[in-house]
Design a protein around this motif. Structure first.
Motif, mmCIF file in Angstrom:
data_model
loop_
_atom_site.group_PDB
_atom_site.id
_atom_site.type_symbol
_atom_site.label_atom_id
_atom_site.label_comp_id
_atom_site.label_asym_id
_atom_site.label_seq_id
_atom_site.Cartn_x
_atom_site.Cartn_y
_atom_site.Cartn_z
ATOM 1 N N UNK A 1 7.361 5.092 -7.038
ATOM 2 C CA UNK A 1 6.904 4.656 -5.721
ATOM 3 C C UNK A 1 8.113 4.098 -4.983
ATOM 4 N N UNK A 2 8.398 4.645 -3.803
ATOM 5 C CA UNK A 2 9.549 4.171 -3.027
ATOM 6 C C UNK A 2 9.130 3.752 -1.642
ATOM 7 N N UNK A 3 9.672 2.607 -1.194
ATOM 8 C CA UNK A 3 9.543 2.193 0.194
ATOM 9 C C UNK A 3 10.898 2.469 0.830
ATOM 10 N N UNK A 4 11.001 3.464 1.717
ATOM 11 C CA UNK A 4 12.312 3.838 2.237
ATOM 12 C C UNK A 4 13.176 4.291 1.068
ATOM 13 N N UNK A 5 14.371 3.711 0.914
ATOM 14 C CA UNK A 5 15.164 4.107 -0.250
ATOM 15 C C UNK A 5 15.110 3.053 -1.355
ATOM 16 N N UNK A 6 14.208 2.076 -1.202
ATOM 17 C CA UNK A 6 14.052 1.083 -2.262
ATOM 18 C C UNK A 6 12.954 1.533 -3.222
ATOM 19 N N UNK A 7 13.291 1.627 -4.512
ATOM 20 C CA UNK A 7 12.292 2.002 -5.504
ATOM 21 C C UNK A 7 11.514 0.747 -5.907
ATOM 22 N N UNK A 8 10.214 0.736 -5.631
ATOM 23 C CA UNK A 8 9.433 -0.448 -6.010
ATOM 24 C C UNK A 8 8.758 -0.254 -7.363
ATOM 25 N N UNK A 9 8.555 1.025 -7.739
ATOM 26 C CA UNK A 9 8.144 1.291 -9.108
ATOM 27 C C UNK A 9 8.822 2.567 -9.565
ATOM 28 N N UNK A 10 9.402 2.531 -10.759
ATOM 29 C CA UNK A 10 10.018 3.739 -11.280
ATOM 30 C C UNK A 10 10.778 3.425 -12.538
ATOM 31 N N UNK A 11 10.753 4.340 -13.463
ATOM 32 C CA UNK A 11 11.474 4.204 -14.719
ATOM 33 C C UNK A 11 11.166 2.864 -15.391
ATOM 34 N N UNK A 12 9.886 2.487 -15.377
ATOM 35 C CA UNK A 12 9.477 1.274 -16.078
ATOM 36 C C UNK A 12 9.807 0.002 -15.331
ATOM 37 N N UNK A 13 10.535 0.118 -14.217
ATOM 38 C CA UNK A 13 10.844 -1.088 -13.432
ATOM 39 C C UNK A 13 9.806 -1.250 -12.345
ATOM 40 N N UNK A 14 9.403 -2.486 -12.120
ATOM 41 C CA UNK A 14 8.371 -2.709 -11.132
ATOM 42 C C UNK A 14 8.680 -3.964 -10.328
ATOM 43 N N UNK A 15 8.677 -3.823 -9.003
ATOM 44 C CA UNK A 15 8.877 -4.989 -8.148
ATOM 45 C C UNK A 15 7.525 -5.697 -8.028
ATOM 46 N N UNK A 16 7.464 -7.014 -8.281
ATOM 47 C CA UNK A 16 6.168 -7.710 -8.187
ATOM 48 C C UNK A 16 5.631 -7.672 -6.757
ATOM 49 N N UNK A 17 4.307 -7.716 -6.597
ATOM 50 C CA UNK A 17 3.697 -7.538 -5.273
ATOM 51 C C UNK A 17 4.241 -8.508 -4.228
ATOM 52 N N UNK A 18 4.559 -9.745 -4.651
ATOM 53 C CA UNK A 18 4.998 -10.725 -3.651
ATOM 54 C C UNK A 18 6.368 -10.392 -3.085
ATOM 55 N N UNK A 19 7.121 -9.452 -3.727
ATOM 56 C CA UNK A 19 8.425 -9.094 -3.179
ATOM 57 C C UNK A 19 8.429 -7.681 -2.592
ATOM 58 N N UNK A 20 7.251 -7.060 -2.492
ATOM 59 C CA UNK A 20 7.212 -5.693 -1.968
ATOM 60 C C UNK A 20 7.074 -5.657 -0.460
ATOM 61 N N UNK A 21 6.659 -6.742 0.145
ATOM 62 C CA UNK A 21 6.418 -6.792 1.579
ATOM 63 C C UNK A 21 5.392 -5.748 2.013
ATOM 64 N N UNK A 22 4.240 -5.778 1.355
ATOM 65 C CA UNK A 22 3.145 -4.923 1.794
ATOM 66 C C UNK A 22 2.111 -5.794 2.493
ATOM 67 N N UNK A 23 1.498 -5.248 3.526
ATOM 68 C CA UNK A 23 0.351 -5.906 4.121
ATOM 69 C C UNK A 23 -0.875 -5.277 3.499
ATOM 70 N N UNK A 24 -1.800 -6.103 3.008
ATOM 71 C CA UNK A 24 -2.956 -5.565 2.310
ATOM 72 C C UNK A 24 -4.229 -6.035 2.999
ATOM 73 N N UNK A 25 -5.031 -5.093 3.442
ATOM 74 C CA UNK A 25 -6.307 -5.414 4.079
ATOM 75 C C UNK A 25 -7.420 -4.886 3.189
ATOM 76 N N UNK A 26 -8.043 -5.774 2.400
ATOM 77 C CA UNK A 26 -9.059 -5.292 1.465
ATOM 78 C C UNK A 26 -10.387 -5.040 2.156
ATOM 79 N N UNK A 27 -11.266 -4.380 1.416
ATOM 80 C CA UNK A 27 -12.628 -4.152 1.874
ATOM 81 C C UNK A 27 -13.248 -5.500 2.210
ATOM 82 N N UNK A 28 -13.983 -5.601 3.263
ATOM 83 C CA UNK A 28 -14.655 -6.831 3.675
ATOM 84 C C UNK A 28 -13.696 -7.994 3.908
#
Lengths: 529, 348
Positions: free
Chosen positions: B60-87
């Motif tokens: 999973x890549x955001x632009x050229x930053x890999x946020x998940x790949x090859x067993x490495x994972x950026x924690x959600x608080x450092x991914x800068x995603x906006x999340x709008x859940x159901x309800x």
């Protein structure tokens, strides 16, 4: 550096709806370790009893168990526990419904008054009745008095649950043609089941360990028999065998609850917060309902408080030893606060696992914290005495050991409260917080803690109340020279010096009162804000 | 802003595969809808992009930053995603302003200004800031949830069925407000939905998900016009499927001769005609086939006319302007306009 996500996890399978996030997973391994440590600590008294029984050998054990005396104690204990559980659940649920769902006048006052009996220890309640009339000795009197002392343990969780229920479900039932009564039985009661069962279970477990009140009422149960064995003859093996029967009784309660409890999760995942339910008009029933509540409060609060006041005012042996009162009060207060913090902290990992990672392991951990409360305080105390003398000599005769005993004994209270609180904080809110850039610690501080704080406060208050009024373990574990209000009250009552005992009893009630008041108002605040 | 790129993402819960290798490119500043029936794995995909769940494999890549790949994972608080859940899932213990500023750093000056700005961006009054979540309607809660997600200027915004709990009237208005806000901030957004009209109307690109795979990813019009297979065709809209014989640029079927694209498979096959391609003409009109009106569902702006083709069927549905709908039992002539899409005959 990051491992791949595991799908099963250590606590069994989780559905796609359950949280399987990686940060949470790493944290849950830590929580699992902490929870296991807490469970092991809580199991010390049980292991002590089991090891003792094994050491005695089956032959001796059998001889100690098969006696007419044991049969008599079994009958007494069983009918008292079952009677009190049923009465408390009925009384607590009915009162909770009246306060939360009807238009009964002065509901806030009733709410406080119904929680208040928790501030009066059962043995002070007994003192109130016994010093009034000796007729309360025996089964009927014992059942009446322990029910009046313990029904708030059902009332409080049921009232809290009623407050949080989504009224839409009840409205749906009305729309489907069900009347108010059938709606209550078929829609409300099933949702209240965890609170009713949890509260009822707590009452039963509590009663199995009750010593002071029953000793005063001369109604022998397993627990008073164990105390008598230790005190009069120092007959360790016999007392321990009775304790193992008591453990079996507790196991029966636990299994019953386990089978009745469903597998649903109680987190409310709907819109932000629940709409308050409309109240039912009592109409012509207002007067009878008010009278019934008044009677209940008079019996559970009026009698013991009246008695204390009577002995304070009229008692010939009344003297005001201000110095002794102040020092014993300070001791009780300090022990209560310390135990409240320690126990709530220990309850956190166990409750967390039970709510967020339901499965075999977390259930076992949660259950194992229940055992100690079913053992009489004296057995917990003696187990800790033996273990500390054997393995950690320096803590013997210290307040730390006493605090540990309190923590072991009152973990179930804290776990039930923290568990209920955690169910109010759905994991989705933590996901949202993470996505907004907050790490696990900030999320805990800004989202989870504020949401569960009322429940944590309730749990801590419950522990504090129990400790200030704890008698049996304190009698045995308090370091030499340490006297608490409860032990001072007890030694005066034992020598029939009712007037001398009354100030300590009254002070115990006064200290417990603010915590009880907090307990009754804390959860309410979230609704009125 | 940032594009979003997903390669070979797979995930299983126990022995049950949920995602079986998903590839998706979301260009920067665009809105992509993931459309699929419930249980197809779309929410799991969203949770993987947000970092709440790790996949079993893939990148999973955001632009050229890999946020998940090859067993490495950026924690959600450092991914800068906006999340709008159901309800919405607003924090019940915080008011609207505190909900919106939740993701802003405490030191950030112009905090009040930013809250104000976001409230007006999602079309809410500034006075709303002091309200608590339980005092808001569903649509307002959803708008606040979006404002909260947009506050820290996220690289990617993820919306999980954000409108499914709203009633139809509110859904459209809220949907448009949300899209306006997303466009105004230039966010790269991924919208998960099971509602095809929502997907087609709100996004620049629609990815149809089926049993853990993306069946087709295309612009809304292209997807509607040329679905890759019969399954996608029926999922994204009304479909008339008829057996046909294709010769050159014409397919012969129960609706007569219908135009098809160049390069369509010759011989026996199946043609897809959309209900709105059918035109209802007076009985006996040239170029049409005879039919009898069986049933009419009148919606106001349009109507669905169920027609029995004469003499032996089958029954087809035409979608026409509401006021032009003929009454049942009328004998008419039906003609298919525009091009049909050809599929090789499936065994079913």
């Amino acid at each position: 550096m990051r491992r791949r996500s595991r799908t099963g996890g250590p606590t069994g399978p989780r559905g796609p709806a359950g949280p399987t996030g990686r940060p949470r997973e790493a944290a849950s391994a830590l929580v699992l370790v902490a929870g296991t440590a807490v469970a092991l600590l809580a199991l010390i008294p049980l292991l002590f009893v089991v090891v003792y029984t094994v050491v005695i050998g089956p032959h001796e054990a059998w001889a100690l168990l098969v006696r007419p005396r044991i049969g008599e104690l079994l009958v007494n204990t069983t009918r008292l526990v079952l009677g009190c559980m049923v009465l408390s659940t009925a009384l607590g649920t009915a009162a909770a419904w009246l306060v939360e769902r009807s238009d009964l006048p002065a509901r806030r006052l009733w709410h406080v008054l119904l929680a208040a009996p928790l501030a009066v220890p059962a043995f002070v309640n007994s003192f109130g009745w016994v010093s009034l009339t000796p007729k309360v000795e025996g089964y009927a009197g014992a059942l009446l008095i322990v029910t009046l002392s313990y029904f708030p343990l059902v009332y409080l969780p049921v009232a809290a649950m009623l407050r949080g229920l989504d009224p839409a479900l009840e409205e749906t039932a009305y729309a489907l043609g069900l009347g108010p009564w059938r709606t209550f039985v078929r829609v409300v009661v099933p949702q209240l089941r965890p609170a009713m069962l949890g509260g009822g279970l707590l009452v039963g477990i509590h009663l199995l360990a009750e010593f002071g009140a029953l000793q005063m009422l001369r109604f022998p149960t397993f627990t008073t028999a164990i105390y008598d064995q230790y005190r009069s003859s120092f007959n360790g093996p016999a007392a321990n065998m009775i304790a193992s029967v008591l453990v079996l009784c507790c196991l029966v309660l636990l299994m019953g609850e386990l089978r009745l409890r469903g597998h649903q999760r109680y987190a409310r995942l709907g819109r932000g917060s629940a709409r308050p339910a409309p109240r039912r008009t009592l109409g012509r029933l207002t007067l009878p309902a008010t009278l019934a509540m008044t009677g209940l409060v008079l019996l559970s609060l009026g009698v013991p408080i009246g008695s204390l006041v009577h002995w304070l005012v009229v008692g010939s042996s009344t003297a005001f030893p201000i110095g002794s009162l102040a020092s014993t009060a300070a001791t009780s207060l300090g022990l209560g606060l310390g135990a409240a913090v320690l126990t709530t902290a220990l309850a956190m990992p166990v409750a967390w696992l039970a709510v967020r990672h339901r499965g075999t392991v977390s259930t076992i951990l949660e259950r194992s914290t229940y055992f100690a409360n079913a053992l009489p305080g004296i057995v917990v105390a003696l187990a800790l005495v033996t273990v500390s003398i054997r393995f950690v000599r320096p803590v013997y005769q210290t307040s730390l050991l006493l605090l540990t005993a309190y923590a072991i004994m009152f973990l179930p209270r804290a776990v039930v409260s923290v568990r209920t609180a955690l169910a109010q904080a759905p994991p989705l809110l933590e996901d949202v917080s993470h996505s907004l850039g907050h790490g696990p610690l900030a999320t805990l501080r800004r989202v989870t803690l504020p949401l569960i704080a009322p429940g944590l406060g309730a749990g801590a208050a419950l522990v504090f109340l129990a400790v200030v009024t704890e008698l049996t373990a304190t009698l045995l574990l308090a370091p030499i020279g340490t006297a608490t209000l409860a032990t001072q009250f007890w030694s005066n009552t034992a020598s029939a010096a009712y007037g001398a005992a009354a100030p300590y009893g009254a002070l115990m009630v006064l200290i417990s009162a603010p915590a009880t008041y907090l307990l009754s108002t804390e959860a309410r605040r979230s609704v009125t804000s | 802003m940032t594009s979003l790129s997903i390669r070979g993402v797979a995930k299983a819960y126990g022995a049950t595969p949920v995602l079986r290798g998903v590839d998706l490119e979301v260009p920067a500043k665009s809105i992509t809808a993931i459309l699929g029936p419930s249980g197809c794995g779309k929410t799991t995909l969203l949770r993987i992009i947000a970092g709440f769940t790790d996949p079993d494999g893939g990148v999973v890549k955001f632009g050229d930053q890999t946020v998940y790949g090859a067993g490495r994972s950026v924690p959600p608080q450092r991914r800068r995603v906006g999340y709008v859940p159901q309800e919405g899932a607003l924090f019940p213990h915080l008011d609207v302003a505190a909900n919106i500023s939740f993701g802003l750093s405490r030191s950030r000056s112009r905090r009040a200004e930013r809250i104000h700005e976001l409230l007006s961006l999602v079309g809410l009054d500034a006075a709303m800031g002091a309200r608590f979540p339980h005092e808001l309607s569903g649509g307002q809660q959803q708008r606040v949830a979006l404002a909260r997600a947009l506050a820290p200027s996220p690289a990617v915004v993820l919306l999980d069925e954000p409108f499914s709990s709203l009633d139809a009237g509110l859904r459209e208005g809220t949907g448009r407000a949300v899209v306006h806000a997303l466009r105004a901030t230039g966010a790269t957004a991924l919208l998960v939905t099971h509602d095809q009209s929502e997907a087609l109307s709100l996004s620049d690109q629609v990815a149809v998900m089926r049993q853990g795979r993306l069946a087709q990813t295309d612009r809304p019009l292209a997807l509607y016009r040329s679905p890759v297979d019969v399954g996608v065709a029926t999922f994204v809209g009304g479909a008339i499927l008829l057996p046909a014989t294709v010769r050159g640029l014409t397919a012969r079927c129960a609706l007569g001769d219908v135009a098809v694209a160049e390069g369509s498979a010759e011989g026996l096959g199946q043609v897809l005609v959309r209900p709105e391609q059918l035109e209802i003409l007076p009985e006996g009109a040239t170029g049409g086939v005879p039919a009898r009106v069986a049933e009419v569902s009148f919606y106001g702006h349009d109507a669905a006319v169920h027609l029995d083709l004469l003499p032996h069927g089958p029954r087809v549905v035409a979608r026409i302007v509401g006021m032009d709908a003929p009454p049942p039992a009328t004998l008419v002539s039906v003609m298919a306009r525009g091009r049909a899409t050809v599929y090789a005959t499936s065994p079913a």
